[in-house]
Design an enzyme around this catalytic site. Structure first.
Site, PDB file in Angstrom:
ATOM      1  N   ASP A   1      42.903  37.515  36.361  1.00  0.00           N
ATOM      2  CA  ASP A   1      41.498  37.912  36.501  1.00  0.00           C
ATOM      3  C   ASP A   1      41.338  39.054  37.505  1.00  0.00           C
ATOM      4  O   ASP A   1      42.257  39.363  38.280  1.00  0.00           O
ATOM      5  CB  ASP A   1      40.681  36.691  36.955  1.00  0.00           C
ATOM      6  CG  ASP A   1      39.289  36.653  36.360  1.00  0.00           C
ATOM      7  OD1 ASP A   1      38.734  37.740  36.087  1.00  0.00           O
ATOM      8  OD2 ASP A   1      38.752  35.547  36.188  1.00  0.00           O
TER       9      ASP A   1
ATOM     10  N   ASP B   1      32.383  36.489  29.532  1.00  0.00           N
ATOM     11  CA  ASP B   1      31.946  35.193  30.062  1.00  0.00           C
ATOM     12  C   ASP B   1      30.773  34.647  29.253  1.00  0.00           C
ATOM     13  O   ASP B   1      30.352  33.506  29.477  1.00  0.00           O
ATOM     14  CB  ASP B   1      31.533  35.325  31.538  1.00  0.00           C
ATOM     15  CG  ASP B   1      32.732  35.229  32.480  1.00  0.00           C
ATOM     16  OD1 ASP B   1      33.839  34.914  32.008  1.00  0.00           O
ATOM     17  OD2 ASP B   1      32.553  35.473  33.691  1.00  0.00           O
TER      18      ASP B   1
HETATM   19  C1  GLA Z   1      35.744  34.928  35.968  1.00  0.00           C
HETATM   20  C2  GLA Z   1      36.245  34.660  34.563  1.00  0.00           C
HETATM   21  C3  GLA Z   1      35.947  33.234  34.190  1.00  0.00           C
HETATM   22  C4  GLA Z   1      36.586  32.296  35.189  1.00  0.00           C
HETATM   23  C5  GLA Z   1      36.095  32.637  36.589  1.00  0.00           C
HETATM   24  C6  GLA Z   1      36.832  31.815  37.631  1.00  0.00           C
HETATM   25  O1  GLA Z   1      34.362  34.913  36.010  1.00  0.00           O
HETATM   26  O2  GLA Z   1      35.684  35.548  33.661  1.00  0.00           O
HETATM   27  O3  GLA Z   1      36.410  32.951  32.888  1.00  0.00           O
HETATM   28  O4  GLA Z   1      37.979  32.414  35.115  1.00  0.00           O
HETATM   29  O5  GLA Z   1      36.291  34.005  36.890  1.00  0.00           O
HETATM   30  O6  GLA Z   1      36.379  32.071  38.899  1.00  0.00           O
END
Ligand code: GLA
Length: 710
Positions: A438, A505
């Site tokens: 990420d 997301d």
């Molecule tokens: C980001 C990602 C999510 C999740 C969060 C965890 O927002 O897009 O899918 O992994 O971080 O903190």
């Protein structure tokens, strides 16, 4: 000269006609689609060829448009004139797939190499390498790869967006002047343009001539379209530098990222196909995309072994192939305010480490995946307390926090090594098959303390590639996902190294439909993480039926984000049926040609996948909301064999009550069992009546007389 010289694989490909006869840089006379390498205005008297454009647009050739090279020299007496170049040709080397042009400007102390490479799928990619051959320091401000575009490409499409809303299309008429999209976040970003596409008036997913550009780079970049009253339209892009970022000493060089161009005479779907074919040729391309369950929206930071075991049991029951433990497993990470940087398993939450969970997951026949965010640090972490100077910053000013975090300065070898080794150790100690990587914040004031605060966005991007490449080499069995608060780091640079991306997301399937449709303009569906979320979407509060949620995820890298410990037995059975349907269709969905037939109804989206050999197709009729009319929608199915006969059946659970005109859907498919030729399906299509809002109707098209293969 025509490049590439012949139609490499018989597919329509972007082709250039160049004039390389003089002693200056070659001129690109034409850029367009050719199937056999002979199309284009070759042989026309030069007066009919249009103005064309030098391979590198220089001011010295009476170009008053934005130069393709911007820079100047300091610290060397007599070199003040180097800001304006006039390269002369040193040589041209050409093979079937690579054109290399070498040029130099001794007065400016610069040497230029331009490579143009023909890629599978019909794309061309170009890059310039600029070497400083003179004394002093050459300060590079911009170096773009640019192509001329035909004057009838009069409309421009690109994308914008936000968190939970990536890749919203926006369209403009091309007008005189410069149109520039800059990505300054140190990653392509949630609002990134992704690609810029010129097309003939009214071009759409199925129609029109289009020419698109994408910068294969995960850092800062720019895309440009410029039309001048004298020279016509150009399209291109390159890396974007912060002031002072690239300074070349004598003998040093800078290479641009690959700037990738594609063209199609079959609208946006033809262009998407060119990119997907290229991605499918990459060594890192996933041969097989397992069905994933990611626990993020199920447990958030609340890690509890018995509960996660229960979710894993249920995941295995519905046919999940990979279980992913998201954020929250490492030292001090009880919420998003602390812990980033401390990449060791938190003994308070995981007293026996992650192995008991990983082994439980593996014993159930699933792979085990783990979340990391290696480039980041929370001020509230042991790492930051020990090394407060390891962050990207300009001088003593700490950049504004975002999600309570800062970015580590990976351009410093000791920082890179520290992070690399900690991630490596976790991967050694735990049976991990998959890493979700990420990157949840932008690079803000990204200077390096080791260099007096000078900008290091480029070095940070290269350090990210180096770290990922090293970990891939150390753990060759692991698959990698690129995530950045959803789809904030999706580009061809990262796709050379990863097997999956987290598309967004936004897990509300209704909103997801648009995001997937337009992310697929660049990225093949097998990469696009698409998860069935809980009945009430966390991002919107909207309640959507399971069939709609699952049919939305069906075409991508199918997964689940739902807390299955809260699902009923009926829901679990229904989900298992969808997982099974995805697995049966997966070979077609992840190899075929993406089609997005135009829909005359604003509330109906049409999309599907047609097998490369024309043997079958799966189409989705997505009724988003109430239609304004009762007319229903014609679904044209392109890409089948014109003379072959096909049968059409419903696929997946279908509610046979249609809504418009009180018709009922025939049980045996939209054509009521009548066989139809591929030509008829392309020209006339089939008709689907108005359906209830939030309904997806799937049509499976197969060769008549053959066993229904799925
Ligand atoms: C980001 C990602 C999510 C999740 C969060 C965890 O927002 O897009 O899918 O992994 O971080 O903190």
């Amino acid at each position: 000269m025509i490049f590439p010289p012949r139609g490499l694989d018989g597919c329509p490909r972007l082709t250039l006609e160049l004039d390389a006869d003089g002693d200056l840089l070659p001129r690109i006379l034409w850029a367009g689609v050719s199937t056999d390498g002979t199309a284009g205005p070759s042989g026309y008297p030069s007066t009919f060829r249009g103005p064309g454009m030098p391979l590198l647009g220089e001011h010295a050739h009476e170009l008053f448009t934005r130069p393709h090279l911007v820079g100047h020299r300091t610290d060397a007496p007599g070199s003040d004139a180097a800001w304006s170049t006039r390269f002369t040709l040193d040589g041209v080397e050409e093979s079937d797939s690579l054109l290399v042009v070498r040029a130099a400007d001794p007065a400016a102390g610069l040497a230029l190499t331009t490579e143009i490479e023909a890629l599978p799928g019909g794309l061309l990619r170009g890059r310039h390498t600029l070497r400083s051959t003179g004394p002093g320091r050459y300060h590079l401000a911009a170096l773009d790869v640019v192509l001329p575009a035909a004057d009838d490409l009069a409309e421009l499409l690109d994308f914008t967006g936000r968190h939970e809303g990536e890749r919203t299309p926006q369209r403009h008429l091309v007008t005189d002047g410069l149109w520039l999209r800059e990505g300054r976040e140190g990653r392509p970003g949630l609002s990134g343009a992704t690609t810029a596409i010129l097309g003939t008036t009214g071009f759409g997913t199925r129609t029109g001539t289009v020419l698109g550009v994408h910068v294969a780079w995960s850092g800062n970049s720019s895309l440009r379209v410029e039309r001048s009253p004298d020279l016509g339209t150009t399209l291109g892009g390159g890396e974007l530098f912060q002031p002072g970022e690239i300074v070349l000493a004598e003998g040093e060089e800078y290479a641009t990222p690959w700037v990738v161009f594609g063209a199609s005479e079959e609208g946006l779907d033809g262009l998407a196909q060119a990119f997907h074919t290229y991605e499918r040729s990459l060594p890192a391309h996933p041969a097989h995309q397992p069905v994933v369950l990611n626990v993020w929206e199920a447990v958030w930071f609340d890690h509890d072994l018995p509960r996660l075991r229960e979710i894993a049991d249920r995941a295995a029951r519905v046919g999940i192939e990979r279980f992913v433990l998201d954020d929250g497993w490492f030292h001090g990470r009880r919420d998003d305010t602390a812990g980033l940087g401390d990449w060791w398993i938190d003994p308070d939450v995981w007293p026996e480490g992650l192995t008991p969970l990983a082994e439980h997951v593996r014993a159930l026949g699933m792979q085990f995946g783990l979340w990391f965010e290696p480039e980041m640090v929370n001020p509230d972490s042991d790492l930051h307390r020990a090394h407060p100077d390891w962050i990207l910053a300009t001088g003593d000013r700490v950049p504004q926090l975002h999600r309570h975090q800062l970015v580590l300065d990976l351009s410093r070898p000791e920082v890179w090594q520290h992070v690399h080794d900690h991630v490596h150790e976790v991967l050694l100690a735990t049976p991990v098959d998959y890493v979700k990587w990420d990157h949840n914040r932008e690079l803000l004031e990204a200077g390096s303390g080791a260099r007096g605060g000078a900008s290091v966005v480029r070095d940070q991007t290269l350090a990210f590639y180096r770290m990922l490449d090293s970990l891939r080499a150390l753990h060759p069995a692991i698959d990698w996902e690129s995530c950045a608060s959803g789809g904030g780091r999706i580009d061809l640079g990262v796709l050379e190294r990863t097997q999956r991306v987290w598309t967004s997301d936004m897990t509300d399937a209704l909103a997801r439909q648009h995001i997937q449709r337009w992310t697929a303009q660049l990225v093949a569906p097998e990469y696009l993480g698409a998860h069935v979320s809980s009945p009430v979407a966390h991002a919107t509060g909207r309640t959507l039926p399971l069939d709609f949620r699952a049919a939305t995820a069906l075409f991508g890298a199918f997964g689940v984000e739902w807390d299955l410990s809260t699902a009923s037995d009926d829901e679990l059975s229904a989900l298992a049926a969808w997982v099974d349907l995805h697995k049966r269709f997966r070979p077609l969905l992840h190899s075929g040609r993406v089609v997005r037939p135009e829909s005359a109804d604003a509330e109906v989206l049409l999309h599907g996948v047609v097998a490369d050999d024309g043997s079958e197709a799966l189409l989705a009729h997505v009724q988003l909301d109430e239609s304004a009319s009762n007319r229903g929608v014609t679904v044209r199915v392109p890409g089948l064999l014109p003379d072959a006969a096909y049968e059409l059946r419903w696929a997946g659970p279908v509610d046979h009550r249609a809504v418009s005109r009180s018709v009922e859907l025939p049980d045996n498919g939209p054509t009521g069992g009548v066989r139809v030729t591929g030509a008829a399906l392309a020209a006339r299509g089939c008709w689907i009546p108005r359906r209830r809002p939030e309904t997806i109707t799937l049509v499976h098209v197969t060769r008549a007389g053959e066993e229904q293969p799925r």
